[in-house]
Structure formats: C-alpha cells, structure tokens
Motif scaffolding. Structure first.
Motif, PDB file in Angstrom:
ATOM      1  N   UNK A  47       0.832  -1.198   0.000  1.00 38.25           N
ATOM      2  CA  UNK A  47       0.000   0.000   0.000  1.00 38.25           C
ATOM      3  C   UNK A  47       0.869   1.252   0.000  1.00 38.25           C
ATOM      4  N   UNK A  48       1.925   1.269   0.818  1.00 37.74           N
ATOM      5  CA  UNK A  48       2.786   2.453   0.886  1.00 37.74           C
ATOM      6  C   UNK A  48       3.443   2.728  -0.469  1.00 37.74           C
ATOM      7  N   UNK A  49       3.818   1.676  -1.166  1.00 41.49           N
ATOM      8  CA  UNK A  49       4.395   1.844  -2.497  1.00 41.49           C
ATOM      9  C   UNK A  49       3.345   2.366  -3.475  1.00 41.49           C
ATOM     10  N   UNK A  50       2.132   1.832  -3.387  1.00 46.64           N
ATOM     11  CA  UNK A  50       1.060   2.274  -4.277  1.00 46.64           C
ATOM     12  C   UNK A  50       0.677   3.718  -3.976  1.00 46.64           C
ATOM     13  N   UNK A  66      12.713  14.776  -1.991  1.00 42.46           N
ATOM     14  CA  UNK A  66      12.332  15.675  -0.890  1.00 42.46           C
ATOM     15  C   UNK A  66      10.880  16.124  -1.037  1.00 42.46           C
ATOM     16  N   UNK A  67      10.484  16.521  -2.233  1.00 45.88           N
ATOM     17  CA  UNK A  67       9.105  16.964  -2.463  1.00 45.88           C
ATOM     18  C   UNK A  67       8.117  15.837  -2.185  1.00 45.88           C
ATOM     19  N   UNK A  68       8.449  14.631  -2.650  1.00 47.89           N
ATOM     20  CA  UNK A  68       7.557  13.492  -2.427  1.00 47.89           C
ATOM     21  C   UNK A  68       7.459  13.163  -0.940  1.00 47.89           C
ATOM     22  N   UNK A  69       8.564  13.264  -0.214  1.00 39.48           N
ATOM     23  CA  UNK A  69       8.550  13.010   1.227  1.00 39.48           C
ATOM     24  C   UNK A  69       7.601  13.988   1.927  1.00 39.48           C
ATOM     25  N   UNK A  70       7.614  15.255   1.494  1.00 36.05           N
ATOM     26  CA  UNK A  70       6.712  16.253   2.075  1.00 36.05           C
ATOM     27  C   UNK A  70       5.256  15.922   1.759  1.00 36.05           C
ATOM     28  N   UNK A  71       4.979  15.495   0.540  1.00 32.03           N
ATOM     29  CA  UNK A  71       3.613  15.146   0.135  1.00 32.03           C
ATOM     30  C   UNK A  71       3.113  13.936   0.928  1.00 32.03           C
ATOM     31  N   UNK A  74       6.263  11.832   5.216  1.00 29.86           N
ATOM     32  CA  UNK A  74       7.189  10.832   5.734  1.00 29.86           C
ATOM     33  C   UNK A  74       8.619  11.364   5.626  1.00 29.86           C
ATOM     34  N   UNK A  75       9.551  10.669   6.235  1.00 29.80           N
ATOM     35  CA  UNK A  75      10.942  11.108   6.191  1.00 29.80           C
ATOM     36  C   UNK A  75      11.552  10.822   4.823  1.00 29.80           C
ATOM     37  N   UNK A  76      12.586  11.573   4.510  1.00 36.04           N
ATOM     38  CA  UNK A  76      13.332  11.393   3.262  1.00 36.04           C
ATOM     39  C   UNK A  76      13.842   9.954   3.168  1.00 36.04           C
ATOM     40  N   UNK A  77      14.371   9.437   4.291  1.00 35.81           N
ATOM     41  CA  UNK A  77      14.936   8.081   4.302  1.00 35.81           C
ATOM     42  C   UNK A  77      13.873   7.020   4.018  1.00 35.81           C
ATOM     43  N   UNK A  78      12.689   7.153   4.648  1.00 32.27           N
ATOM     44  CA  UNK A  78      11.620   6.173   4.417  1.00 32.27           C
ATOM     45  C   UNK A  78      11.150   6.208   2.969  1.00 32.27           C
ATOM     46  N   UNK A  84      13.324   3.056  -3.877  1.00 29.38           N
ATOM     47  CA  UNK A  84      14.304   2.068  -4.340  1.00 29.38           C
ATOM     48  C   UNK A  84      13.639   0.728  -4.647  1.00 29.38           C
ATOM     49  N   UNK A  85      12.676   0.338  -3.805  1.00 26.62           N
ATOM     50  CA  UNK A  85      11.936  -0.906  -4.052  1.00 26.62           C
ATOM     51  C   UNK A  85      11.094  -0.794  -5.320  1.00 26.62           C
ATOM     52  N   UNK A  86      10.445   0.361  -5.503  1.00 26.79           N
ATOM     53  CA  UNK A  86       9.644   0.570  -6.716  1.00 26.79           C
ATOM     54  C   UNK A  86      10.526   0.582  -7.957  1.00 26.79           C
ATOM     55  N   UNK A  87      11.697   1.179  -7.845  1.00 29.70           N
ATOM     56  CA  UNK A  87      12.623   1.222  -8.988  1.00 29.70           C
ATOM     57  C   UNK A  87      13.091  -0.189  -9.340  1.00 29.70           C
ATOM     58  N   UNK A  88      13.404  -0.977  -8.322  1.00 33.62           N
ATOM     59  CA  UNK A  88      13.860  -2.362  -8.529  1.00 33.62           C
ATOM     60  C   UNK A  88      12.782  -3.201  -9.229  1.00 33.62           C
ATOM     61  N   UNK A  89      11.499  -2.918  -8.917  1.00 36.68           N
ATOM     62  CA  UNK A  89      10.382  -3.643  -9.517  1.00 36.68           C
ATOM     63  C   UNK A  89       9.986  -3.070 -10.881  1.00 36.68           C
TER      64      UNK A  89
END
Length: 160
Positions: A47-50, A66-71, A74-78, A84-89
């Motif tokens: 769900x978080x990826x979606x 950074x912009x997506x983290x603000x939207x 959540x934190x930049x790291x999360x 990275x998981x979405x890119x790998x998939x």
C-alpha cells in the motif's frame, strides 16, 4: 476484528475516553487494518508503495525525493527506501535533475502506468465497497477535520 467488534467484545473499556483520544486511536487502528487489506489486494506492491505512485502521478512535474517526502508526510529516508523498491520492480525511474544534479527526480515508468490501468477496476470496486453508505457531506466533514488537526499539529511542531 474491526473497531465495532473490538468495542462490542467487552475486552476493552472505552468509557470515559475523550473523543479526541478515541479518534487518534481509531485512525491508527484503521491505518493498520486498511494497510493489511490493501497489501493483500495489490499483491505485487505494498500500500505504501502504491500510495507513493498515486502521489507521483498527481504531481504536475516530476517530483524530487524531498518533495515526495513532504507530500507523503514521511521522512526522506523512508521515502527513499520505498522508491528504491519501486525502482527495482520497474515501477519508477530515478534520475538527476537537469538543472541541479544534487536533486533526484522521480518518474513513473510505462510498466507502472500499465499496472495502474490494469488494476483500476479492482481498485475502484474496493473503494466503492469501503465508502458504501457514507455521504459526500460526511466525507467532506472528515476531510476538513483531518486537515484542521494536521494544521494544529504543524503549529505544535513549529513551536518546539
């Protein structure tokens, strides 16, 4: 077990709890239950990826991490881990900004767009079932309440 079942089970005593505390607990429990259902429904991604994909698709320009983290709130790291998981998939591509190489821009791939189109009917059906019996007026009141709570939370954070 949903919240009604928890309340009616007699295992938890909610008497005397302030509505504001109850609402926060309810939102937290709902988020956990919703995420479990959404994760089972999507299968390929969480769900978080979606949700990240939804937010990326709503951006007028390719967002930075950074912009997506603000939207996402959540934190930049999360967010970076989700990306990275979405890119790998194969759902997104991450590339350097043309004007500022320190910034990373995110773009949905053709595979992602096809995935979303393929799952749109199923997603709509789940949403329809989930919001069955809830009026537009109720939805708008809930939206406004949560926005106000978030504004208040922002003020608390700024005053720390």
């Amino acid at each position: 077990m949903n919240i009604k079942e928890v309340i009616n089970s007699g295992k938890v005593d909610f008497t005397g709890i302030e509505s504001s505390y109850f609402l926060l607990g309810l939102l937290s429990a709902f988020e956990n239950r919703f995420q479990a259902v959404a994760d089972r429904t999507m299968k390929e991604i969480s769900w978080k990826q979606f949700f990240a994909i939804i937010c990326i698709s709503m951006c007028k320009d390719r967002p930075t991490v950074k912009e997506l983290a603000e939207i996402l709130g959540s934190s930049h790291q999360n967010v970076k881990q989700i990306l990275l998981k979405l890119e790998k998939k194969g759902f997104i591509s991450i590339s350097a900004d043309e004007n500022d190489k320190r910034k990373q821009r995110i773009q949905l791939t053709e595979y992602c767009i096809e995935f979303c189109a393929k799952n749109e009917e199923m997603t709509s059906a789940v949403m329809e079932k989930m919001f069955m019996g809830i009026s537009e007026k109720q939805l708008q009141a809930t939206i406004q309440t949560i926005i106000q709570i978030e504004d208040n939370l922002k003020e608390i954070k700024e005053n720390e």
